[in-house]
Scaffold this active site. Structure first.
Site, PDB file in Angstrom:
ATOM      1  N   CYS A   2       0.810  -1.221   0.000  1.00 55.29           N
ATOM      2  CA  CYS A   2       0.000   0.000   0.000  1.00 55.29           C
ATOM      3  C   CYS A   2       0.843   1.271   0.000  1.00 55.29           C
ATOM      4  O   CYS A   2       0.310   2.357  -0.233  1.00 55.29           O
ATOM      5  CB  CYS A   2      -0.916   0.006   1.225  1.00 55.29           C
ATOM      6  SG  CYS A   2      -1.704  -1.568   1.566  1.00 55.29           S
ATOM      7  N   HIS A  36      -3.294   8.211   5.157  1.00 55.30           N
ATOM      8  CA  HIS A  36      -3.418   6.862   4.594  1.00 55.30           C
ATOM      9  C   HIS A  36      -4.855   6.390   4.808  1.00 55.30           C
ATOM     10  O   HIS A  36      -5.461   5.839   3.903  1.00 55.30           O
ATOM     11  CB  HIS A  36      -2.419   5.928   5.268  1.00 55.30           C
ATOM     12  CG  HIS A  36      -2.351   4.572   4.657  1.00 55.30           C
ATOM     13  ND1 HIS A  36      -2.117   4.373   3.311  1.00 55.30           N
ATOM     14  CD2 HIS A  36      -2.496   3.329   5.199  1.00 55.30           C
ATOM     15  CE1 HIS A  36      -2.113   3.075   3.053  1.00 55.30           C
ATOM     16  NE2 HIS A  36      -2.346   2.425   4.174  1.00 55.30           N
ATOM     17  N   HIS A  96      -9.444   1.809  -1.526  1.00 57.19           N
ATOM     18  CA  HIS A  96      -7.986   1.646  -1.435  1.00 57.19           C
ATOM     19  C   HIS A  96      -7.441   1.089  -2.749  1.00 57.19           C
ATOM     20  O   HIS A  96      -7.700  -0.056  -3.104  1.00 57.19           O
ATOM     21  CB  HIS A  96      -7.649   0.711  -0.280  1.00 57.19           C
ATOM     22  CG  HIS A  96      -6.215   0.744   0.143  1.00 57.19           C
ATOM     23  ND1 HIS A  96      -5.210   1.258  -0.652  1.00 57.19           N
ATOM     24  CD2 HIS A  96      -5.610   0.321   1.284  1.00 57.19           C
ATOM     25  CE1 HIS A  96      -4.054   1.143  -0.018  1.00 57.19           C
ATOM     26  NE2 HIS A  96      -4.278   0.598   1.157  1.00 57.19           N
TER      27      HIS A  96
END
Length: 412
Positions: free
Chosen positions: A163, A300, A337
């Site tokens: 990520c 994030h 995401h």
């Protein structure tokens, strides 16, 4: 001799909120969700029903049929975003030294394509199998084909830092520019993990939201958040030295002032707030910026229980008492995401926040969590002057990379 300053001059995006930067930005500032019911496969046996899929993407809008036929969607989206970024940067390759233009991308394996390839192989056998299969699924192909199409002969590779990948490639690009390896770097990410294998694997781990209302599924920092939402797409940013950008009269969007890395060395899945804070502090130090100068943090903000608490704690550790005065928001509330592409798309959003004086909201923020007690710009965009922004990316497994963007006084 001082290090060269690095600036962003072009951006391109293929996302569930739009197939260009302006449509993406319009969706973000208006708080629209790009999350819907999964259409790529039958979810009747899956507890996870939602994702943020691309809508209306036609590679033929960006490339010749032959190239589209020889590539998979992750590569097609990467090429498309790169073309838009190069165009918006007004980069004329005929005026550049090819060896001084590089490409670095982040991606992961296209699990869906590999499973489909195995099924085809079992059906047709080795003598009738697709001769381009390896070239299609090879993770290095997005960077390789972008470089090939542009005739860019500088540094060229793909990284995978989970990520954090989108930020890592931008950080690597910064360092190539600082070290003189390149005058221009095209950097970004592309990821497409809305597939049965990926959704099943993350779903059974408990990381994905099982919310049945798509628009409410991603709710970073909210007390009732219950997991992240897979998304797909690509984002690309053109970076170059300030000297090179000014010499060619490029449209300067913002300065990419610093990058910081750290690795938790803690758990395969759980985050360590103390080490996330190290990456943030390193990025500020690299930029020569004090925590007191930070105006906004592009979080994030995955909408998982542990990540959002850890990131909140890391922000407090770095900014101390000022943490309560700094605005924080997560565009994953709208986009889901995008894994390797997340950092690149969030970089685009961060740059536009500085350029246009608007902070996208964290939508679906309804019930405050006592452990997440900062200003998350709930539900509505906020108009304000922003000079310094930190963009956080924290990868599953503990790979952390943070970027610092700054308004450039000389910006056009």
């Amino acid at each position: 001799m001082p290090e060269p300053r690095i600036v962003a001059t072009g951006m391109g995006a293929i996302t569930p909120l739009g197939l260009n930067v302006e449509d993406l930005w319009d969706g973000l500032v208006n708080g629209r969700s790009g999350i819907d019911y999964i259409s790529h496969f039958d979810t009747s046996r899956f507890p996870v029903k939602v994702a943020a899929e691309l809508k209306g993407f036609n590679p033929l809008d960006f490339m010749e049929p032959k190239l589209a036929d020889r590539t998979l969607v992750p590569t097609q989206a990467a090429i498309s975003a790169a073309k838009m970024a190069v165009e918006s940067a007004q980069l004329d390759m005929s005026q550049e030294q090819p060896e001084k233009v590089g490409v670095v991308m982040a991606t992961t394996l296209d699990l869906g394509a590999i499973v489909e390839g195995l099924e085809t192989f079992n059906r047709v056998g080795p003598k009738r199998f697709d001769p381009l299969f390896i070239a299609k699924v090879a993770p290095h192909m997005p960077a390789a084909l972008i470089g090939l199409l542009l005739k860019a002969r500088g540094p060229n590779y793909v990284v995978n830092s989970a990520c954090a990948g989108g930020n890592v490639v931008l950080g690597n690009a910064i360092n190539h520019l600082r070290l003189g390896h390149a005058d221009v770097m095209i950097a970004g990410g592309s990821d497409f993990l809305v597939s049965p294998l990926a959704v099943a694997g993350m779903g059974i781990m408990g990381a994905l939201s099982k919310e049945l209302n798509p628009s409410k599924a991603s709710r970073p920092f909210d007390l009732h958040r219950n997991g992240f939402v897979y998304s797909e797409g690509a984002g690309v940013v053109v970076l170059e030295t300030l000297e090179h950008a000014e010499k060619r009269d490029a449209p300067i969007l913002a300065e990419v002032a610093g990058v910081g890395w750290s690795f938790d060395a803690y758990s395969e899945t759980a985050p360590d707030a103390n080490i996330q804070a190290v990456a943030m502090s390193n990025a500020l130090k690299d930029a020569g910026i004090s925590p007191d100068e930070v105006d906004y943090i592009s979080a994030h903000g995955t909408s998982t229980k542990r990540n959002d608490v850890a990131e909140t704690s890391a922000i407090k550790s770095v900014l101390k008492g000022r943490a309560y005065k700094v605005m924080v928001s997560s565009i994953k509330s709208m986009l889901g995401h995008m894994i390797s592409a997340a950092g690149a798309v969030e970089a685009i959003s961060s740059i536009l926040s500085i350029k246009r004086g608007i902070i996208p909201p964290t939508i679906n923020y309804e019930t405050p969590d006592p452990e997440c007690d900062l200003d998350y710009v709930p539900n509505k965009a906020r108009y304000c002057n922003i000079d310094v922004c930190i963009s956080n990316s924290f990868g599953i497994g503990g790979q952390n990379c943070c970027l610092v963007f700054r308004r450039l006084a000389e910006a056009k």
